[in-house]
Design a protein around this motif. Structure first.
Motif, PDB file in Angstrom:
ATOM      1  N   LEU A 263       0.832  -1.198   0.000  1.00  0.00           N
ATOM      2  CA  LEU A 263       0.000   0.000   0.000  1.00  0.00           C
ATOM      3  C   LEU A 263       0.870   1.252   0.000  1.00  0.00           C
ATOM      4  CD1 LEU A 263      -2.728  -1.067   2.593  1.00  0.00           C
ATOM      5  CD2 LEU A 263      -2.930  -1.026   0.100  1.00  0.00           C
ATOM      6  N   GLY A 264       0.347   2.295  -0.641  1.00  0.00           N
ATOM      7  CA  GLY A 264       1.065   3.553  -0.668  1.00  0.00           C
ATOM      8  C   GLY A 264       2.080   3.650  -1.777  1.00  0.00           C
ATOM      9  N   GLY A 265       1.936   2.804  -2.797  1.00  0.00           N
ATOM     10  CA  GLY A 265       2.869   2.842  -3.916  1.00  0.00           C
ATOM     11  C   GLY A 265       2.609   4.020  -4.838  1.00  0.00           C
ATOM     12  N   THR A 266       3.412   4.087  -5.891  1.00  0.00           N
ATOM     13  CA  THR A 266       3.330   5.229  -6.806  1.00  0.00           C
ATOM     14  C   THR A 266       2.984   4.811  -8.229  1.00  0.00           C
ATOM     15  OG1 THR A 266       5.712   5.093  -7.230  1.00  0.00           O
ATOM     16  CG2 THR A 266       4.993   6.553  -5.455  1.00  0.00           C
ATOM     17  N   MET A 267       2.660   3.539  -8.436  1.00  0.00           N
ATOM     18  CA  MET A 267       2.393   3.049  -9.783  1.00  0.00           C
ATOM     19  C   MET A 267       0.900   3.028 -10.081  1.00  0.00           C
ATOM     20  SD  MET A 267       5.210  -0.031 -10.033  1.00  0.00           S
ATOM     21  CE  MET A 267       4.715  -0.508 -11.705  1.00  0.00           C
ATOM     22  N   LYS A 268       0.582   3.082 -11.376  1.00  0.00           N
ATOM     23  CA  LYS A 268      -0.791   2.910 -11.815  1.00  0.00           C
ATOM     24  C   LYS A 268      -1.031   1.434 -12.140  1.00  0.00           C
ATOM     25  CE  LYS A 268      -1.659   7.557 -13.550  1.00  0.00           C
ATOM     26  NZ  LYS A 268      -2.145   8.370 -14.703  1.00  0.00           N
ATOM     27  N   ALA A 269      -2.295   1.049 -12.125  1.00  0.00           N
ATOM     28  CA  ALA A 269      -2.617  -0.348 -12.412  1.00  0.00           C
ATOM     29  C   ALA A 269      -2.089  -0.755 -13.778  1.00  0.00           C
ATOM     30  CB  ALA A 269      -4.134  -0.543 -12.340  1.00  0.00           C
ATOM     31  N   GLY A 270      -2.206   0.137 -14.759  1.00  0.00           N
ATOM     32  CA  GLY A 270      -1.739  -0.180 -16.102  1.00  0.00           C
ATOM     33  C   GLY A 270      -0.247  -0.448 -16.172  1.00  0.00           C
ATOM     34  N   GLU A 271       0.528   0.180 -15.303  1.00  0.00           N
ATOM     35  CA  GLU A 271       1.967  -0.075 -15.264  1.00  0.00           C
ATOM     36  C   GLU A 271       2.244  -1.487 -14.770  1.00  0.00           C
ATOM     37  OE1 GLU A 271       4.443   3.673 -14.210  1.00  0.00           O
ATOM     38  OE2 GLU A 271       2.572   3.871 -13.060  1.00  0.00           O
ATOM     39  N   GLU A 290      -4.583   4.792 -10.055  1.00  0.00           N
ATOM     40  CA  GLU A 290      -3.524   4.320  -9.164  1.00  0.00           C
ATOM     41  C   GLU A 290      -3.858   2.905  -8.727  1.00  0.00           C
ATOM     42  OE1 GLU A 290      -3.174   6.942  -5.893  1.00  0.00           O
ATOM     43  OE2 GLU A 290      -2.544   8.670  -7.100  1.00  0.00           O
ATOM     44  N   GLY A 291      -2.839   2.068  -8.675  1.00  0.00           N
ATOM     45  CA  GLY A 291      -3.071   0.680  -8.291  1.00  0.00           C
ATOM     46  C   GLY A 291      -1.921   0.127  -7.491  1.00  0.00           C
ATOM     47  N   ASP A 292      -2.178  -0.254  -6.256  1.00  0.00           N
ATOM     48  CA  ASP A 292      -1.153  -0.851  -5.406  1.00  0.00           C
ATOM     49  C   ASP A 292      -1.226  -2.369  -5.525  1.00  0.00           C
ATOM     50  OD1 ASP A 292      -0.448   1.653  -4.516  1.00  0.00           O
ATOM     51  OD2 ASP A 292      -1.635   1.537  -2.680  1.00  0.00           O
ATOM     52  N   GLY A 301       1.317 -16.115  -2.465  1.00  0.00           N
ATOM     53  CA  GLY A 301      -0.063 -16.233  -2.010  1.00  0.00           C
ATOM     54  C   GLY A 301      -1.011 -15.443  -2.891  1.00  0.00           C
ATOM     55  N   PRO A 302      -2.232 -15.177  -2.424  1.00  0.00           N
ATOM     56  CA  PRO A 302      -3.192 -14.383  -3.196  1.00  0.00           C
ATOM     57  C   PRO A 302      -2.628 -13.001  -3.512  1.00  0.00           C
ATOM     58  CG  PRO A 302      -4.269 -15.448  -1.331  1.00  0.00           C
ATOM     59  CD  PRO A 302      -2.793 -15.632  -1.140  1.00  0.00           C
ATOM     60  N   ALA A 303      -2.993 -12.467  -4.667  1.00  0.00           N
ATOM     61  CA  ALA A 303      -2.482 -11.163  -5.106  1.00  0.00           C
ATOM     62  C   ALA A 303      -3.630 -10.307  -5.624  1.00  0.00           C
ATOM     63  CB  ALA A 303      -1.419 -11.344  -6.187  1.00  0.00           C
ATOM     64  N   PHE A 304      -3.571  -9.015  -5.313  1.00  0.00           N
ATOM     65  CA  PHE A 304      -4.645  -8.097  -5.693  1.00  0.00           C
ATOM     66  C   PHE A 304      -4.058  -6.752  -6.112  1.00  0.00           C
ATOM     67  CE2 PHE A 304      -6.111 -10.852  -2.251  1.00  0.00           C
ATOM     68  CZ  PHE A 304      -7.283 -11.394  -2.766  1.00  0.00           C
ATOM     69  N   ILE A 305      -4.802  -6.054  -6.969  1.00  0.00           N
ATOM     70  CA  ILE A 305      -4.569  -4.637  -7.187  1.00  0.00           C
ATOM     71  C   ILE A 305      -5.584  -3.888  -6.331  1.00  0.00           C
ATOM     72  CG2 ILE A 305      -4.750  -2.712  -8.809  1.00  0.00           C
ATOM     73  CD1 ILE A 305      -2.256  -4.253  -9.302  1.00  0.00           C
ATOM     74  N   ALA A 306      -5.084  -3.019  -5.464  1.00  0.00           N
ATOM     75  CA  ALA A 306      -5.951  -2.183  -4.631  1.00  0.00           C
ATOM     76  C   ALA A 306      -6.046  -0.809  -5.275  1.00  0.00           C
ATOM     77  CB  ALA A 306      -5.396  -2.071  -3.218  1.00  0.00           C
ATOM     78  N   TYR A 307      -7.258  -0.416  -5.636  1.00  0.00           N
ATOM     79  CA  TYR A 307      -7.517   0.859  -6.291  1.00  0.00           C
ATOM     80  C   TYR A 307      -7.790   1.942  -5.238  1.00  0.00           C
ATOM     81  CZ  TYR A 307      -7.746  -1.740 -10.684  1.00  0.00           C
ATOM     82  OH  TYR A 307      -7.442  -2.518 -11.783  1.00  0.00           O
ATOM     83  N   PRO A 308      -7.892   3.219  -5.656  1.00  0.00           N
ATOM     84  CA  PRO A 308      -8.127   4.283  -4.675  1.00  0.00           C
ATOM     85  C   PRO A 308      -9.312   4.034  -3.751  1.00  0.00           C
ATOM     86  CG  PRO A 308      -7.447   5.264  -6.738  1.00  0.00           C
ATOM     87  CD  PRO A 308      -7.584   3.776  -6.998  1.00  0.00           C
ATOM     88  N   ASN A 309     -10.362   3.387  -4.221  1.00  0.00           N
ATOM     89  CA  ASN A 309     -11.517   3.121  -3.352  1.00  0.00           C
ATOM     90  C   ASN A 309     -11.179   2.203  -2.189  1.00  0.00           C
ATOM     91  OD1 ASN A 309     -13.590   4.713  -4.336  1.00  0.00           O
ATOM     92  ND2 ASN A 309     -14.380   3.170  -5.743  1.00  0.00           N
ATOM     93  N   PHE A 310     -10.065   1.480  -2.278  1.00  0.00           N
ATOM     94  CA  PHE A 310      -9.665   0.624  -1.164  1.00  0.00           C
ATOM     95  C   PHE A 310      -9.385   1.442   0.088  1.00  0.00           C
ATOM     96  CE2 PHE A 310      -6.535  -1.797   1.335  1.00  0.00           C
ATOM     97  CZ  PHE A 310      -7.180  -3.016   1.450  1.00  0.00           C
TER      98      PHE A 310
END
Length: 405
Positions: A263-271, A290-292, A301-310
């Motif tokens: 959490l708190g990264g600087t990348m976008k989901a598309g990156e 933005e996507g962490d 283990g399980p992996a997710f992209i967390a968007y701003p709504n997270f």
């Protein structure tokens, strides 16, 4: 309903203080910070009454609210001995996001379809998000806590440990009594003062409460429609953006800049997508957000992209495991498949985690309290040491890392 309520009760109350702290801290006025506490209870309540009347409440409502008020030693006991939450994401999410709960949640979404449609139209919050919180907090209203709410807030306000958090809630409770929305003698809830099917504090109920069933009152204990619409308005207030995702499961390639995960990264989901991270549902339409990359149990283990709504989940509750589980629950109710469990590397037992935190602290990292919890500070410190040691920096605490340090 055929599930265990005893186990649900433990989960519901485990997070009570986190919600109380986040919600009350947002709202406590400056004057509350210097409000008196302790001493003679009658004199203390007279002081609260004076503040409540100055804020617009009637003296009669304050008298009615405080008639028979007393300190509850069990509340103080809970406050002093809060359970420490140390389950892994797989352990907790599989316990809470059960098939039985999913089935009941879908039934509730169908039963209150019109109310959920109104919630999404007015506040932009999907039914799955609201229903997941409803399930996580009280098992759809089945386990709301059995502490007298008035006495719980009197106790925590009178106690001098954190009166600035709870005195404003006690004043708001007087306003609820004046509105006829709460009976101070009989209303029960969580030990830290949360009320109703979505466990909200009095000031939040005053600010965001909605009369969903049209009876002229806001009664979150009894009314499903009231609870649904109030939760939707509160979630919107926390910053939920209409039409945007909150959590999306992904699969991972073997090699990534793991140090950029968390959490708190600087990348976008598309990156992340460009690096080979793939949404399991095939939907890459939100790559501009933005996507962490969230790895609750490391890259295996399980992996997710967390968007701003997270972020609204972290506003609701500060526990990373709780919030990720609640967000995942919301995706399941919205049609997502069960996550891929993967085969996470072995984690650390409580004593091992404390030993790791102690080592990290000695290396100059700020891990906060040595509590055996893999919190955000510890994860960041782990990533830095993993990167230094040439280990994939996924933030997961393992025996290999402990030994390497």
């Amino acid at each position: 309903m055929h599930r265990s309520l005893a186990s649900r009760s433990a989960i519901a109350l485990l997070f009570a203080l986190a919600l109380a702290g986040s919600a009350a801290a947002q709202q406590a006025p400056d004057t509350a910070a210097t409000a008196p506490c302790g001493g003679d209870l009658s004199a203390f309540l007279q002081g609260v009454k004076k503040d409540a009347v100055a804020a617009g409440a009637s003296a009669a409502a304050a008298d009615a609210a405080f008639a028979g008020a007393e300190i509850d030693p069990k509340v103080l006991s809970r406050d002093r001995a809060q359970g420490v939450f140390k389950q892994t994401f797989l352990e907790f999410s599989q316990r809470t996001v059960s098939q039985a709960r999913l089935d009941i949640g879908r039934q509730k979404m169908k039963q209150y379809a019109d109310v959920f449609a109104r919630a999404e139209q007015e506040f932009g919050v999907p039914s799955g998000v609201i229903t997941a919180f409803w399930a996580m907090e009280t098992d759809f209203g089945a386990v709301q806590g059995d502490f007298n709410t008035r006495n719980a807030l009197v106790t925590l306000s009178h106690d001098c440990r954190r009166p600035e958090l709870f005195r404003p809630q006690l004043i708001a409770l007087i306003e609820m009594v004046q509105h006829g929305d709460l009976d101070p003698a009989t209303n029960t809830g969580a030990w830290a003062g949360e009320i109703g099917q979505v466990q909200m504090l009095p000031r939040d109920i005053i600010a965001y409460g909605m009369d969903g069933d049209g009876d002229g009152h806001i009664r979150l204990k009894q009314s499903g429609p009231d609870a649904i619409l109030t939760a939707a308005k509160f979630i919107q207030h926390l910053g939920f953006e209409r039409g945007q995702p909150w959590l999306q499961e992904v699969t991972l390639p073997d090699n990534l800049p793991w140090e950029k995960s968390g959490l708190g990264g600087t990348m976008k989901a598309g990156e992340w997508f460009a690096l080979g991270v793939k949404p399991r549902d095939g939907n890459a339409a939100f790559g501009n957000l933005e996507g962490d990359l969230v790895l609750p149990q490391g890259r295996m283990g399980p992996a997710f992209i967390a968007y701003p709504n997270f972020k609204i989940y972290l506003e609701w509750n500060k526990s990373f495991i709780y919030t990720t589980s609640a967000a995942y629950f919301g995706t399941r109710l919205s049609g997502a498949e069960p996550y891929l469990k993967g085969v996470p590397e072995q984690g650390l037992a409580n004593d091992q985690m404390k030993a790791l935190q102690t080592k990290l602290q000695s290396l100059g990292h700020d891990v906060g309290e040595i509590d055996g919890i893999l919190g955000s500070g510890t994860r960041v410190a782990i990533q830095k040491e993993q990167q230094r040691l040439g280990i994939p920096a996924d933030g997961w605490a393992t025996p290999a890392l402990l030994n390497a340090l």
